[in-house]
Design a protein around this motif. Sequence first.
Motif: not given
Length: 196
Positions: A61-75, A162-168, A170-172
């Motif tokens: 579930p966490r990987a799924n959360l990262y995938t969805r969150t990362g989409k916002f900054t993928s550009k 989870t916060l570390l993973g979310l930060g990563l 969004l950046i990478y």
Amino acid sequence: MNNNMFSNLKNNKFLFLVTLAYFILGFITIHFALLGILCMILPFVLLFKNQRKTWCQGYCPRANLYTRTGKFTSKYSMKTPKFFVKGYMKWIIFGYFVLSLFFITMTTVKVAAGDVAPMNYLRFLIVFPLPKAMPQLFSYGGAAPWITHLAYRFYSMMMTTTLLGLGLALIYKPRTWCTICPIATLSDGYIKKAKG
Ligand code: SF4
């Protein structure tokens, strides 16, 4: 969980809700945080069963959360640093994980023995207490202090990673955390060993 439930869950796009539910349940009563133990056991149950990283490949579930969150900054995402993929970063995070488990176990034993007071608040990265107490919709007074302590410790570890993973994310790249996740480090080690 039976096999059908597992196949229904595989790569489900709503898996991230499990992670959100976990953190929301903690506000109802912190004792729900102990469900996080399942998140640590299931990857290895599947690994030992299939000799593959089944959990990481479709159920996390966490990987799924990262995938969805990362989409916002993928550009604008930056290239993942080499020391994440091939360097020492995963060992630093692995060290943090081992240290966390050590502190969780030792302090819980000490609380159970009545040697130290239970921790009734959250901490980021083991040592930094959050400035505000966590609101609790129900306070379950019947639980032994060591159980409450264990729940706060577990929630703190889950929140930190989870916060570390979310930060990563969004950046990478969205799943940068997976390159250094202790579950992946342990699973890779096991598979390598199993393959001789
Ligand atoms: S590496 Fe960690 S975060 Fe990524 S899928 Fe596996 S268990 Fe989940």
